[in-house]
Design a protein around this motif. Structure first.
Motif, PDB file in Angstrom:
ATOM      1  N   MET A  19       0.782  -1.320   0.390  1.00 26.35           N
ATOM      2  CA  MET A  19       0.048  -0.189   0.086  1.00 26.35           C
ATOM      3  C   MET A  19       1.033   1.228   0.210  1.00 26.35           C
ATOM      4  O   MET A  19       1.514   1.216   1.150  1.00 26.35           O
ATOM      5  CB  MET A  19      -1.101  -0.165   1.357  1.00 26.35           C
ATOM      6  CG  MET A  19      -2.005   1.124   1.312  1.00 26.35           C
ATOM      7  SD  MET A  19      -2.889   1.084   2.916  1.00 26.35           S
ATOM      8  CE  MET A  19      -3.935  -0.452   2.303  1.00 26.35           C
ATOM      9  N   GLN A  20       0.615   2.106  -0.467  1.00 24.82           N
ATOM     10  CA  GLN A  20       1.086   3.383  -0.972  1.00 24.82           C
ATOM     11  C   GLN A  20       1.035   4.066   0.256  1.00 24.82           C
ATOM     12  O   GLN A  20      -0.276   4.396   0.797  1.00 24.82           O
ATOM     13  CB  GLN A  20       0.549   4.005  -1.725  1.00 24.82           C
ATOM     14  CG  GLN A  20       1.078   3.769  -2.934  1.00 24.82           C
ATOM     15  CD  GLN A  20       0.948   3.893  -4.435  1.00 24.82           C
ATOM     16  OE1 GLN A  20      -0.201   5.348  -4.525  1.00 24.82           O
ATOM     17  NE2 GLN A  20       0.956   3.825  -5.883  1.00 24.82           N
ATOM     18  N   THR A  21       1.598   5.045   0.892  1.00 24.59           N
ATOM     19  CA  THR A  21       2.216   6.430   1.858  1.00 24.59           C
ATOM     20  C   THR A  21       1.777   7.527   1.204  1.00 24.59           C
ATOM     21  O   THR A  21       2.013   7.780   0.299  1.00 24.59           O
ATOM     22  CB  THR A  21       3.583   5.956   2.344  1.00 24.59           C
ATOM     23  OG1 THR A  21       4.148   5.016   2.844  1.00 24.59           O
ATOM     24  CG2 THR A  21       3.453   6.787   3.845  1.00 24.59           C
ATOM     25  N   LEU A  22       0.494   7.914   1.941  1.00 27.73           N
ATOM     26  CA  LEU A  22       0.788   9.575   2.141  1.00 27.73           C
ATOM     27  C   LEU A  22       0.569  10.323   3.150  1.00 27.73           C
ATOM     28  O   LEU A  22       0.929   9.671   4.168  1.00 27.73           O
ATOM     29  CB  LEU A  22      -1.094   9.199   2.253  1.00 27.73           C
ATOM     30  CG  LEU A  22      -2.306   8.357   1.364  1.00 27.73           C
ATOM     31  CD1 LEU A  22      -3.845   8.361   1.740  1.00 27.73           C
ATOM     32  CD2 LEU A  22      -2.027   8.356   0.263  1.00 27.73           C
ATOM     33  N   LEU A  23       1.368  11.676   2.478  1.00 21.25           N
ATOM     34  CA  LEU A  23       1.888  12.494   3.051  1.00 21.25           C
ATOM     35  C   LEU A  23       1.140  13.582   3.629  1.00 21.25           C
ATOM     36  O   LEU A  23       0.168  13.875   2.889  1.00 21.25           O
ATOM     37  CB  LEU A  23       2.979  12.922   2.342  1.00 21.25           C
ATOM     38  CG  LEU A  23       3.791  11.823   1.139  1.00 21.25           C
ATOM     39  CD1 LEU A  23       5.517  12.816   0.733  1.00 21.25           C
ATOM     40  CD2 LEU A  23       4.627  11.284   2.609  1.00 21.25           C
ATOM     41  N   SER A  24       1.478  13.353   4.798  1.00 21.55           N
ATOM     42  CA  SER A  24       0.587  15.021   5.193  1.00 21.55           C
ATOM     43  C   SER A  24       1.184  16.688   4.542  1.00 21.55           C
ATOM     44  O   SER A  24       2.501  16.095   4.570  1.00 21.55           O
ATOM     45  CB  SER A  24       0.205  15.067   6.636  1.00 21.55           C
ATOM     46  OG  SER A  24       1.978  15.130   7.096  1.00 21.55           O
ATOM     47  N   VAL A  25       0.769  17.858   5.274  1.00 24.86           N
ATOM     48  CA  VAL A  25       1.018  18.708   4.975  1.00 24.86           C
ATOM     49  C   VAL A  25       2.260  18.475   5.868  1.00 24.86           C
ATOM     50  O   VAL A  25       3.449  19.541   5.029  1.00 24.86           O
ATOM     51  CB  VAL A  25       0.109  19.883   5.667  1.00 24.86           C
ATOM     52  CG1 VAL A  25       0.719  21.485   5.260  1.00 24.86           C
ATOM     53  CG2 VAL A  25      -1.443  19.610   4.921  1.00 24.86           C
ATOM     54  N   GLU A  26       2.545  18.371   6.981  1.00 25.66           N
ATOM     55  CA  GLU A  26       3.857  18.173   7.451  1.00 25.66           C
ATOM     56  C   GLU A  26       5.009  17.632   7.414  1.00 25.66           C
ATOM     57  O   GLU A  26       5.974  18.558   7.003  1.00 25.66           O
ATOM     58  CB  GLU A  26       3.649  18.152   8.758  1.00 25.66           C
ATOM     59  CG  GLU A  26       3.155  19.352  10.375  1.00 25.66           C
ATOM     60  CD  GLU A  26       1.103  19.250   9.358  1.00 25.66           C
ATOM     61  OE1 GLU A  26       0.663  17.872   8.858  1.00 25.66           O
ATOM     62  OE2 GLU A  26       0.489  19.688   9.751  1.00 25.66           O
ATOM     63  N   GLN A  27       4.752  16.605   6.685  1.00 26.00           N
ATOM     64  CA  GLN A  27       5.259  15.929   5.645  1.00 26.00           C
ATOM     65  C   GLN A  27       6.062  16.682   4.903  1.00 26.00           C
ATOM     66  O   GLN A  27       7.542  15.959   4.044  1.00 26.00           O
ATOM     67  CB  GLN A  27       5.169  14.261   5.440  1.00 26.00           C
ATOM     68  CG  GLN A  27       5.010  13.617   7.012  1.00 26.00           C
ATOM     69  CD  GLN A  27       4.363  12.313   6.891  1.00 26.00           C
ATOM     70  OE1 GLN A  27       3.052  12.052   6.670  1.00 26.00           O
ATOM     71  NE2 GLN A  27       4.519  11.198   7.688  1.00 26.00           N
ATOM     72  N   LEU A  28       4.826  16.645   4.106  1.00 24.35           N
ATOM     73  CA  LEU A  28       5.222  17.318   2.775  1.00 24.35           C
ATOM     74  C   LEU A  28       6.221  18.636   2.427  1.00 24.35           C
ATOM     75  O   LEU A  28       7.033  18.838   2.092  1.00 24.35           O
ATOM     76  CB  LEU A  28       3.964  17.847   1.321  1.00 24.35           C
ATOM     77  CG  LEU A  28       4.552  18.790   0.457  1.00 24.35           C
ATOM     78  CD1 LEU A  28       5.178  17.162   0.021  1.00 24.35           C
ATOM     79  CD2 LEU A  28       3.555  18.446  -0.471  1.00 24.35           C
ATOM     80  N   SER A  29       6.305  19.193   3.923  1.00 26.38           N
ATOM     81  CA  SER A  29       6.907  20.523   3.860  1.00 26.38           C
ATOM     82  C   SER A  29       8.277  20.430   4.306  1.00 26.38           C
ATOM     83  O   SER A  29       8.991  21.248   4.250  1.00 26.38           O
ATOM     84  CB  SER A  29       6.006  21.409   5.703  1.00 26.38           C
ATOM     85  OG  SER A  29       7.146  22.311   5.953  1.00 26.38           O
ATOM     86  N   ALA A  30       8.373  18.967   5.109  1.00 27.28           N
ATOM     87  CA  ALA A  30       9.835  18.627   5.268  1.00 27.28           C
ATOM     88  C   ALA A  30      10.888  17.581   4.420  1.00 27.28           C
ATOM     89  O   ALA A  30      11.850  18.215   3.648  1.00 27.28           O
ATOM     90  CB  ALA A  30      10.195  17.263   6.808  1.00 27.28           C
ATOM     91  N   CYS A  31      10.005  17.430   3.277  1.00 31.94           N
ATOM     92  CA  CYS A  31      10.066  17.418   2.278  1.00 31.94           C
ATOM     93  C   CYS A  31      10.573  17.773   1.356  1.00 31.94           C
ATOM     94  O   CYS A  31      11.581  17.807   0.529  1.00 31.94           O
ATOM     95  CB  CYS A  31       9.247  15.765   1.818  1.00 31.94           C
ATOM     96  SG  CYS A  31       9.692  15.217  -0.144  1.00 31.94           S
ATOM     97  N   LEU A  32       9.769  18.706   0.642  1.00 28.88           N
ATOM     98  CA  LEU A  32      10.223  20.175   0.106  1.00 28.88           C
ATOM     99  C   LEU A  32      10.397  21.350   0.241  1.00 28.88           C
ATOM    100  O   LEU A  32      11.089  22.370  -0.098  1.00 28.88           O
ATOM    101  CB  LEU A  32       8.953  20.516  -1.010  1.00 28.88           C
ATOM    102  CG  LEU A  32       8.122  19.686  -1.534  1.00 28.88           C
ATOM    103  CD1 LEU A  32       6.846  20.738  -1.885  1.00 28.88           C
ATOM    104  CD2 LEU A  32       8.903  18.946  -2.472  1.00 28.88           C
ATOM    105  N   HIS A  33      10.978  21.295   1.945  1.00 29.91           N
ATOM    106  CA  HIS A  33      12.023  21.861   2.860  1.00 29.91           C
ATOM    107  C   HIS A  33      10.570  23.702   2.276  1.00 29.91           C
ATOM    108  O   HIS A  33      11.395  24.803   2.172  1.00 29.91           O
ATOM    109  CB  HIS A  33      13.090  22.506   1.994  1.00 29.91           C
ATOM    110  CG  HIS A  33      14.132  20.890   2.284  1.00 29.91           C
ATOM    111  ND1 HIS A  33      14.667  21.135   4.015  1.00 29.91           N
ATOM    112  CD2 HIS A  33      14.521  20.509   1.581  1.00 29.91           C
ATOM    113  CE1 HIS A  33      15.716  19.981   3.618  1.00 29.91           C
ATOM    114  NE2 HIS A  33      15.308  19.576   2.284  1.00 29.91           N
ATOM    115  N   LYS A  34       9.492  23.790   2.442  1.00 36.17           N
ATOM    116  CA  LYS A  34       9.242  24.856   2.511  1.00 36.17           C
ATOM    117  C   LYS A  34       7.624  24.817   3.286  1.00 36.17           C
ATOM    118  O   LYS A  34       8.027  24.114   4.415  1.00 36.17           O
ATOM    119  CB  LYS A  34       8.479  24.400   1.183  1.00 36.17           C
ATOM    120  CG  LYS A  34       8.540  25.106  -0.186  1.00 36.17           C
ATOM    121  CD  LYS A  34       7.054  25.146  -1.121  1.00 36.17           C
ATOM    122  CE  LYS A  34       5.822  26.479  -1.211  1.00 36.17           C
ATOM    123  NZ  LYS A  34       5.513  26.149  -2.897  1.00 36.17           N
ATOM    124  N   SER A  35       7.496  25.932   3.714  1.00 34.20           N
ATOM    125  CA  SER A  35       6.969  26.466   5.243  1.00 34.20           C
ATOM    126  C   SER A  35       5.522  25.770   5.103  1.00 34.20           C
ATOM    127  O   SER A  35       5.072  25.374   3.735  1.00 34.20           O
ATOM    128  CB  SER A  35       6.981  27.759   5.524  1.00 34.20           C
ATOM    129  OG  SER A  35       5.947  28.242   4.833  1.00 34.20           O
TER     130      SER A  35
END
Length: 408
Positions: free
Chosen positions: A1-17
């Protein structure tokens, strides 16, 4: 099953607030990977494989990275470069730009930027003129928290700290924290230096200067020893303020006041500014702030900061409440330990501080016969409409954006 990223996890991934991501969801969805919308929920989620594919599509070649880096470092001169490039393309029938490729364009831009820089430095240390009714301030200063809306609180001593600012402006600061009253004094000093050579010292009396910046009541008749002591403390603070301010193609490194000599017997000041500060006042790099409006807002630091910030924009673009909170230097919610507590503090700041400040700013503009309207959406997006200055209207006309949409 694919993992779903939350806003906080995407923030850490993209280095964006997190705030920037939430803003881009509605304002600029192309700046984010495709969103995974689950039925029956409003949560923002992303599939891991969608994020990886989206990142792979945005990997730049070394030459493209060089071009993008140069553009970011020279945002302020691109407007000046557009016309020479257009004339060059027209003269050569638009062929050389296609033949040159990215590398040739980079070399062409760098050459034009170098000539613009040489012309700016060749202008010497003479400050530009501006009317008596305005105060000239570099845009980078007004679009940052260098002179914050911090009110009357204990000042912190900063040691090479990065100051919150808009994209395209980078400020590192060392010294005592500065507020809007410090900006009043610095604006007054810059005002006395307008159309003058910065190599020459600036001379003024304490009482004369205090009246110039609006201290001592409507007519300046209520000045006393406390006001003179306050002026001395502010000048001392500005003389000890060291900044590294990158604005467009230039980086100014030095103090806000170079040297100060005070005659305590008669209250006469003699001070000098760094001649290299002149590069911060090149064309389109500074703004004439309406002094009548700013003076009417004395005692309301956030309203003064908002006035300076929006004065730098011919067409203000919408900003989130949390972005304004960061840019103005407010410390509300800084001691909160949880995200929920921070959001609660931000909501209180919006209701108790930001909204009244915008209302004061609107009233001050209306009293001066100028149009100003603000609106805060339920999602926290602040939209402002204002009448641009004559210089800003000319700027819009050059860009082909005629100011017909403005009222007033």
């Amino acid at each position: 099953m694919q993992t779903l990223l939350s806003v906080e996890q995407l923030s850490a991934c993209l280095h964006k607030s997190v705030a920037s991501i939430r803003s881009d969801v509605t304002r600029n969805p192309q700046a984010l990977p495709p969103i995974c919308r689950l039925p029956g929920t409003k949560r923002l989620l992303w599939r891991t494989e969608d994020v990886e594919c989206w990142l792979a599509k945005h990997v730049l070649s070394p030459l493209q990275r060089r071009l993008c880096h140069w553009i970011r470092q020279n945002v302020a001169v691109l407007g000046k470069l557009s016309r020479p490039l257009q004339r060059l393309a027209l003269h050569r029938q638009q062929a050389p730009l296609r033949r040159a490729g990215p590398g040739g364009i980079v070399m062409m831009l760098e050459g034009l930027s170098k000539r613009i820089t040489e012309r700016a430095l060749a202008a010497g240390s003479r400050m530009p003129p501006w009317p008596e009714t305005v105060r000239g301030v570099p845009n980078g200063v007004l679009r940052s928290a260098l002179f914050g809306a911090i009110g009357r609180c204990k000042r912190a001593r900063l040691d090479r700290e990065l100051i919150a600012s808009v994209e395209g402006v980078v400020i590192w600061y060392s010294g005592m924290q500065l507020d809007q009253t410090d900006l009043d004094v610095w604006e007054g000093i810059l005002h006395l230096s307008r159309n003058a050579d910065l190599v020459q010292p600036i001379q003024f009396g304490a009482r004369q200067f205090l009246r110039l910046i609006g201290r001592g009541g409507p007519n300046g008749d209520s000045l006393g020893k406390g006001d003179r002591k306050w002026l001395k403390s502010v000048v001392t603070r500005l003389a000890g303020a060291n900044v590294e301010l990158q604005q467009g193609p230039y980086t100014y490194i030095g103090s806000l006041i170079n040297e100060v000599l005070l005659d305590d017997t008669n209250g006469q000041y003699m001070l000098t500014l760094n001649p290299r500060m002149r590069v911060l006042f090149s064309r389109d790099a500074y703004t004439g702030v309406d002094w009548t409006i700013r003076r009417s807002l004395q005692g309301y630091p956030l309203a003064q900061w908002l006035h300076g910030y929006y004065s730098t924009h011919a067409r203000p673009y919408p900003l989130n409440v949390d972005t304004l909170h960061s840019l103005c230097g407010s410390k509300t919610g800084a001691s909160a330990k949880t995200e929920m507590a921070k959001e609660r503090a931000l909501r209180c700041w919006r209701t108790a501080t930001l909204e009244p400040a915008l209302q004061l700013l609107e009233k001050a503009h209306n009293d001066c016969g100028q149009y100003f309207r603000s609106k805060i959406s339920p999602g926290g997006l602040v939209t402002v409409e204002r009448t641009p200055t004559i210089a800003q209207k000319k700027h819009l006309q050059k860009r082909g954006q005629y100011p017909l949409m403005f009222r007033g």
